[in-house]
Design a protein around this motif. Structure first.
Motif, PDB file in Angstrom:
ATOM      1  N   VAL A  34       1.151  -1.147   0.268  1.00  0.00           N
ATOM      2  CA  VAL A  34       0.091  -0.402  -0.304  1.00  0.00           C
ATOM      3  C   VAL A  34       0.807   0.786   0.248  1.00  0.00           C
ATOM      4  O   VAL A  34       0.343   2.331  -0.759  1.00  0.00           O
ATOM      5  N   LEU A  35       2.238   1.193   0.832  1.00  0.00           N
ATOM      6  CA  LEU A  35       2.958   2.336   0.927  1.00  0.00           C
ATOM      7  C   LEU A  35       3.594   2.792  -0.670  1.00  0.00           C
ATOM      8  O   LEU A  35       4.303   3.259  -0.612  1.00  0.00           O
ATOM      9  N   ALA A  36       4.200   1.833  -1.365  1.00  0.00           N
ATOM     10  CA  ALA A  36       4.575   1.547  -2.697  1.00  0.00           C
ATOM     11  C   ALA A  36       3.267   2.437  -3.468  1.00  0.00           C
ATOM     12  O   ALA A  36       4.553   2.795  -4.540  1.00  0.00           O
ATOM     13  N   SER A  37       2.593   1.823  -3.535  1.00  0.00           N
ATOM     14  CA  SER A  37       1.058   2.839  -3.995  1.00  0.00           C
ATOM     15  C   SER A  37       0.559   4.070  -3.736  1.00  0.00           C
ATOM     16  O   SER A  37      -0.465   4.712  -4.475  1.00  0.00           O
ATOM     17  N   ALA A  38       1.609   4.655  -2.715  1.00  0.00           N
ATOM     18  CA  ALA A  38       0.763   5.521  -1.602  1.00  0.00           C
ATOM     19  C   ALA A  38       0.721   7.093  -2.739  1.00  0.00           C
ATOM     20  O   ALA A  38       2.147   6.907  -3.893  1.00  0.00           O
ATOM     21  N   ASP A  39       0.455   8.380  -2.844  1.00  0.00           N
ATOM     22  CA  ASP A  39      -0.022   9.558  -3.497  1.00  0.00           C
ATOM     23  C   ASP A  39       0.782  10.455  -2.488  1.00  0.00           C
ATOM     24  O   ASP A  39      -0.312  10.830  -1.857  1.00  0.00           O
ATOM     25  N   ALA A  40       1.486  10.708  -2.985  1.00  0.00           N
ATOM     26  CA  ALA A  40       2.308  12.170  -1.791  1.00  0.00           C
ATOM     27  C   ALA A  40       1.508  13.284  -1.712  1.00  0.00           C
ATOM     28  O   ALA A  40       1.167  13.689  -0.824  1.00  0.00           O
ATOM     29  N   ALA A  41       0.691  13.276  -3.088  1.00  0.00           N
ATOM     30  CA  ALA A  41      -0.202  14.636  -3.405  1.00  0.00           C
ATOM     31  C   ALA A  41      -1.911  14.463  -2.664  1.00  0.00           C
ATOM     32  O   ALA A  41      -2.046  15.664  -1.893  1.00  0.00           O
ATOM     33  N   SER A  42      -1.999  13.309  -2.217  1.00  0.00           N
ATOM     34  CA  SER A  42      -2.987  13.419  -1.565  1.00  0.00           C
ATOM     35  C   SER A  42      -2.994  12.995  -0.027  1.00  0.00           C
ATOM     36  O   SER A  42      -3.741  13.374   0.043  1.00  0.00           O
ATOM     37  N   GLY A  43      -1.687  12.510   0.097  1.00  0.00           N
ATOM     38  CA  GLY A  43      -1.017  12.869   1.634  1.00  0.00           C
ATOM     39  C   GLY A  43      -0.982  14.711   2.265  1.00  0.00           C
ATOM     40  O   GLY A  43      -1.578  14.155   3.080  1.00  0.00           O
ATOM     41  N   ALA A  44      -0.674  15.250   1.228  1.00  0.00           N
ATOM     42  CA  ALA A  44      -0.308  16.587   1.272  1.00  0.00           C
ATOM     43  C   ALA A  44      -2.713  17.017   2.456  1.00  0.00           C
ATOM     44  O   ALA A  44      -2.503  17.964   2.854  1.00  0.00           O
ATOM     45  N   LYS A  45      -3.356  16.430   1.542  1.00  0.00           N
ATOM     46  CA  LYS A  45      -4.737  17.020   1.680  1.00  0.00           C
ATOM     47  C   LYS A  45      -4.685  16.298   2.692  1.00  0.00           C
ATOM     48  O   LYS A  45      -5.566  16.824   3.618  1.00  0.00           O
ATOM     49  N   VAL A  46      -4.720  14.772   3.039  1.00  0.00           N
ATOM     50  CA  VAL A  46      -5.094  14.282   4.108  1.00  0.00           C
ATOM     51  C   VAL A  46      -5.056  14.826   5.383  1.00  0.00           C
ATOM     52  O   VAL A  46      -4.872  15.035   6.875  1.00  0.00           O
ATOM     53  N   PHE A  47      -3.029  15.810   5.404  1.00  0.00           N
ATOM     54  CA  PHE A  47      -2.490  16.094   6.240  1.00  0.00           C
ATOM     55  C   PHE A  47      -3.245  17.489   6.990  1.00  0.00           C
ATOM     56  O   PHE A  47      -2.779  17.757   7.802  1.00  0.00           O
ATOM     57  N   LYS A  48      -4.024  18.049   6.032  1.00  0.00           N
ATOM     58  CA  LYS A  48      -4.039  18.958   6.796  1.00  0.00           C
ATOM     59  C   LYS A  48      -4.961  18.851   8.140  1.00  0.00           C
ATOM     60  O   LYS A  48      -5.404  19.607   8.680  1.00  0.00           O
ATOM     61  N   LYS A  49      -5.415  17.478   8.319  1.00  0.00           N
ATOM     62  CA  LYS A  49      -5.733  17.401   9.858  1.00  0.00           C
ATOM     63  C   LYS A  49      -4.765  16.648  10.804  1.00  0.00           C
ATOM     64  O   LYS A  49      -4.869  17.291  11.706  1.00  0.00           O
ATOM     65  N   CYS A  50      -3.189  17.190  10.172  1.00  0.00           N
ATOM     66  CA  CYS A  50      -1.986  17.085  11.437  1.00  0.00           C
ATOM     67  C   CYS A  50      -2.445  18.593  11.298  1.00  0.00           C
ATOM     68  O   CYS A  50      -1.646  18.824  12.353  1.00  0.00           O
ATOM     69  N   SER A  51      -2.194  19.660  10.039  1.00  0.00           N
ATOM     70  CA  SER A  51      -1.293  21.068  10.283  1.00  0.00           C
ATOM     71  C   SER A  51      -2.055  21.259  11.057  1.00  0.00           C
ATOM     72  O   SER A  51      -0.909  23.317  11.669  1.00  0.00           O
ATOM     73  N   SER A  52      -2.952  21.962  12.115  1.00  0.00           N
ATOM     74  CA  SER A  52      -3.236  21.609  13.575  1.00  0.00           C
ATOM     75  C   SER A  52      -2.570  21.945  14.309  1.00  0.00           C
ATOM     76  O   SER A  52      -2.564  22.876  14.901  1.00  0.00           O
ATOM     77  N   CYS A  53      -1.670  21.122  14.312  1.00  0.00           N
ATOM     78  CA  CYS A  53      -1.299  21.057  15.938  1.00  0.00           C
ATOM     79  C   CYS A  53       0.444  20.678  15.218  1.00  0.00           C
ATOM     80  O   CYS A  53       1.801  20.527  15.849  1.00  0.00           O
ATOM     81  N   HIS A  54       0.631  20.071  13.911  1.00  0.00           N
ATOM     82  CA  HIS A  54       1.660  19.844  13.094  1.00  0.00           C
ATOM     83  C   HIS A  54       2.885  20.396  12.123  1.00  0.00           C
ATOM     84  O   HIS A  54       1.886  20.917  10.929  1.00  0.00           O
ATOM     85  N   LYS A  55       3.838  20.855  12.472  1.00  0.00           N
ATOM     86  CA  LYS A  55       4.641  22.058  10.738  1.00  0.00           C
ATOM     87  C   LYS A  55       5.388  20.778  10.183  1.00  0.00           C
ATOM     88  O   LYS A  55       5.917  19.612  10.855  1.00  0.00           O
ATOM     89  N   VAL A  56       5.383  21.177   9.379  1.00  0.00           N
ATOM     90  CA  VAL A  56       6.467  20.330   8.471  1.00  0.00           C
ATOM     91  C   VAL A  56       7.870  21.518   8.009  1.00  0.00           C
ATOM     92  O   VAL A  56       8.781  20.754   7.113  1.00  0.00           O
ATOM     93  N   GLU A  57       7.579  22.523   8.436  1.00  0.00           N
ATOM     94  CA  GLU A  57       9.074  23.117   8.696  1.00  0.00           C
ATOM     95  C   GLU A  57      10.304  22.751   9.859  1.00  0.00           C
ATOM     96  O   GLU A  57       9.839  22.195  10.860  1.00  0.00           O
ATOM     97  N   GLN A  58      11.446  22.351   9.660  1.00  0.00           N
ATOM     98  CA  GLN A  58      12.066  22.194  10.792  1.00  0.00           C
ATOM     99  C   GLN A  58      12.177  23.071  11.320  1.00  0.00           C
ATOM    100  O   GLN A  58      12.588  24.380  11.568  1.00  0.00           O
TER     101      GLN A  58
END
Length: 166
Positions: A62-86
């Protein structure tokens, strides 16, 4: 109304409140102590098939066929508490280059200690387990997120997190 009457009313209210709290404490102690014994009988039932059955497809596929662009959309749920900048910690630690990183390695973030007990490194498999049910994977974690139920969503988020570090 004089001071003595006011004192009696206050003492009555505080006394009633104290009795209520002591009763609550005693009830919790009795309930959690195991004094209520074992069940006198058990009713056997056939499996109704209500539990979800996990797909037989391994997570690696499943990970091998995963789509990072779709993951960015799902990550919006996480972005209220987590940032992706170092180094940009928020309520949760920053997630830049999190895949392959030690679980307690976000600089400047104070961890609860629950994650260090269950994993050393954020491998894709550990991330998958954590994102399924954070409190189930690491009991005592301060993360309040309920988890991502779909394996495709988890794989897409992990693929997105892998892509931002490169």
């Amino acid at each position: 109304m004089d001071t003595m009457t006011l004192t009696k009313v206050a003492a009555g209210l505080f006394g009633a409140w104290l009795i209520l709290l002591m009763g609550k404490f005693a009830a919790e102690e009795i309930y959690h102590s195991g004094l209520h014994g074992e069940a006198s009988y058990v009713i056997e039932v056939a499996d109704a098939g209500g539990a979800e059955v996990e797909d037989a497809v391994p997570f690696e596929e499943v990970l091998a066929s995963a789509d990072a662009a779709s993951g960015a959309k799902v990550f919006k749920k996480c972005s209220s508490c987590h940032k992706v900048e170092q180094g940009a910690n928020a309520t949760g630690p920053y997630l830049y280059a999190v895949v392959g990183r030690n679980v307690d390695a976000a600089e400047g973030f104070k961890y609860s200690g629950a994650l260090e007990k269950v994993a050393d490194v954020w491998s894709p498999e550990n991330l998958n387990s954590f994102l399924t049910n954070p409190k189930g994977f690491a009991p005592g974690t301060s993360m309040g997120f309920k988890g991502l139920k779909k394996v495709e969503d988890r794989a897409n988020v992990i693929a997105y997190l892998q892509s931002i570090a490169n």
